[in-house]
Design a protein around this motif. Sequence first.
Motif, mmCIF file in Angstrom:
data_model
loop_
_atom_site.group_PDB
_atom_site.id
_atom_site.type_symbol
_atom_site.label_atom_id
_atom_site.label_comp_id
_atom_site.label_asym_id
_atom_site.label_seq_id
_atom_site.Cartn_x
_atom_site.Cartn_y
_atom_site.Cartn_z
ATOM 1 N N ASP A 174 8.731 7.817 11.912
ATOM 2 C CA ASP A 174 7.512 7.017 11.933
ATOM 3 C C ASP A 174 7.947 5.573 12.182
ATOM 4 O OD1 ASP A 174 5.480 5.212 10.800
ATOM 5 O OD2 ASP A 174 4.462 7.048 10.175
ATOM 6 N N HIS A 177 7.337 3.141 9.301
ATOM 7 C CA HIS A 177 8.261 3.392 8.187
ATOM 8 C C HIS A 177 9.687 2.945 8.539
ATOM 9 C CE1 HIS A 177 5.352 6.932 7.011
ATOM 10 N NE2 HIS A 177 4.758 5.757 7.037
ATOM 11 N N ASP A 224 4.069 0.471 3.314
ATOM 12 C CA ASP A 224 3.573 1.516 4.213
ATOM 13 C C ASP A 224 2.109 1.241 4.555
ATOM 14 O OD1 ASP A 224 3.015 3.752 5.651
ATOM 15 O OD2 ASP A 224 3.332 5.189 4.032
ATOM 16 N N HIS A 226 -0.188 0.860 7.984
ATOM 17 C CA HIS A 226 -0.186 0.967 9.447
ATOM 18 C C HIS A 226 -1.090 -0.085 10.096
ATOM 19 C CE1 HIS A 226 0.952 5.518 9.019
ATOM 20 N NE2 HIS A 226 1.766 4.719 8.361
HETATM 21 ZN ZN LIG Z 1 2.757 5.621 6.740
#
Ligand SMILES: [Zn+2]
Length: 278
Positions: A174, A177, A224, A226
């Motif tokens: 990700d 991440h 975390d 987005h």
């Molecule tokens: Zn995430």
Amino acid sequence: MHRIGFHVSVAQGFLNIFENAKVLGANCCQIFTHSPRSWAFNIVSEDVGNLFKDLYQKEDIKPVIVHDSYLPNLASIDPIMKDKSIDSIKKEFISCNRLGLEFLNIHPGAHKEQSKEKGLLEICESLNSVKDYVGKVTLLFENTSGSGSVMGSTFEELKFLLENTDFNCGITLDTCHLFTSGYDISNREALENTVSSFDKIVGLENLKLIHLNDSQGELNSKKDRHEHIGLGKIGPAGFKAIVNHDYLKNIPMIMETPVNEKRGDKENIIFLREMIEI
Ligand SMILES: [Zn+2]
Ligand SMILES: [Zn+2]
């Protein structure tokens, strides 16, 4: 041809996901098999599975990836919680096989009061106990931002998980991440360094999926959160480098970006496709 898509809803049934993906301009997608915030869920029935499999063969929406729910922690020190987590993953494996889907993406887990080494081993032992249900599925460990005691934020930890799980596994990277766990990917050179370090430690052949998300948090912030593609701290140069990277461009990419007044999914995929040069 790049494979780019979104996490899409199964609220109107599994057979509707292809339309949901197409409307957004996607040619791959990710789904939950049930509400991700509930322990009580049914395994997908064989009938639904067979109908889905037929449709999946015909549609050019590939791959369809299953994301596990948010609740399981395979490394939990609470035996009841751990059993529930193992049972939940077992049910996901059965559902994936019935749907004929190849990839199950999971968040590795949190070690809480125990050591990280013990926690990592617990994850693998929990998974190995449901080995008989894996079937044709490849389990994907998703890298994490590494906040609190959450595991899977370093390439070394991901490698450990791959090496100690006794069935087919791979890795999801990700981008949000990666960045907030300290791996810079905000420009071509930084991306090259991160990819080559991943290759040395984990092996690029193990990378099966990319979650494409920009980040609200700074590099190494362990946050975390987005953000829309190009509007976060990774920024347009990073994503341009990713979608045009010789190796990465062949890996399916799934966005888990917000939908709000700034942009929706359609705007994110258009923005991304416009950056593709090759
Ligand atoms: Zn995430
Ligand atoms: Zn993700």
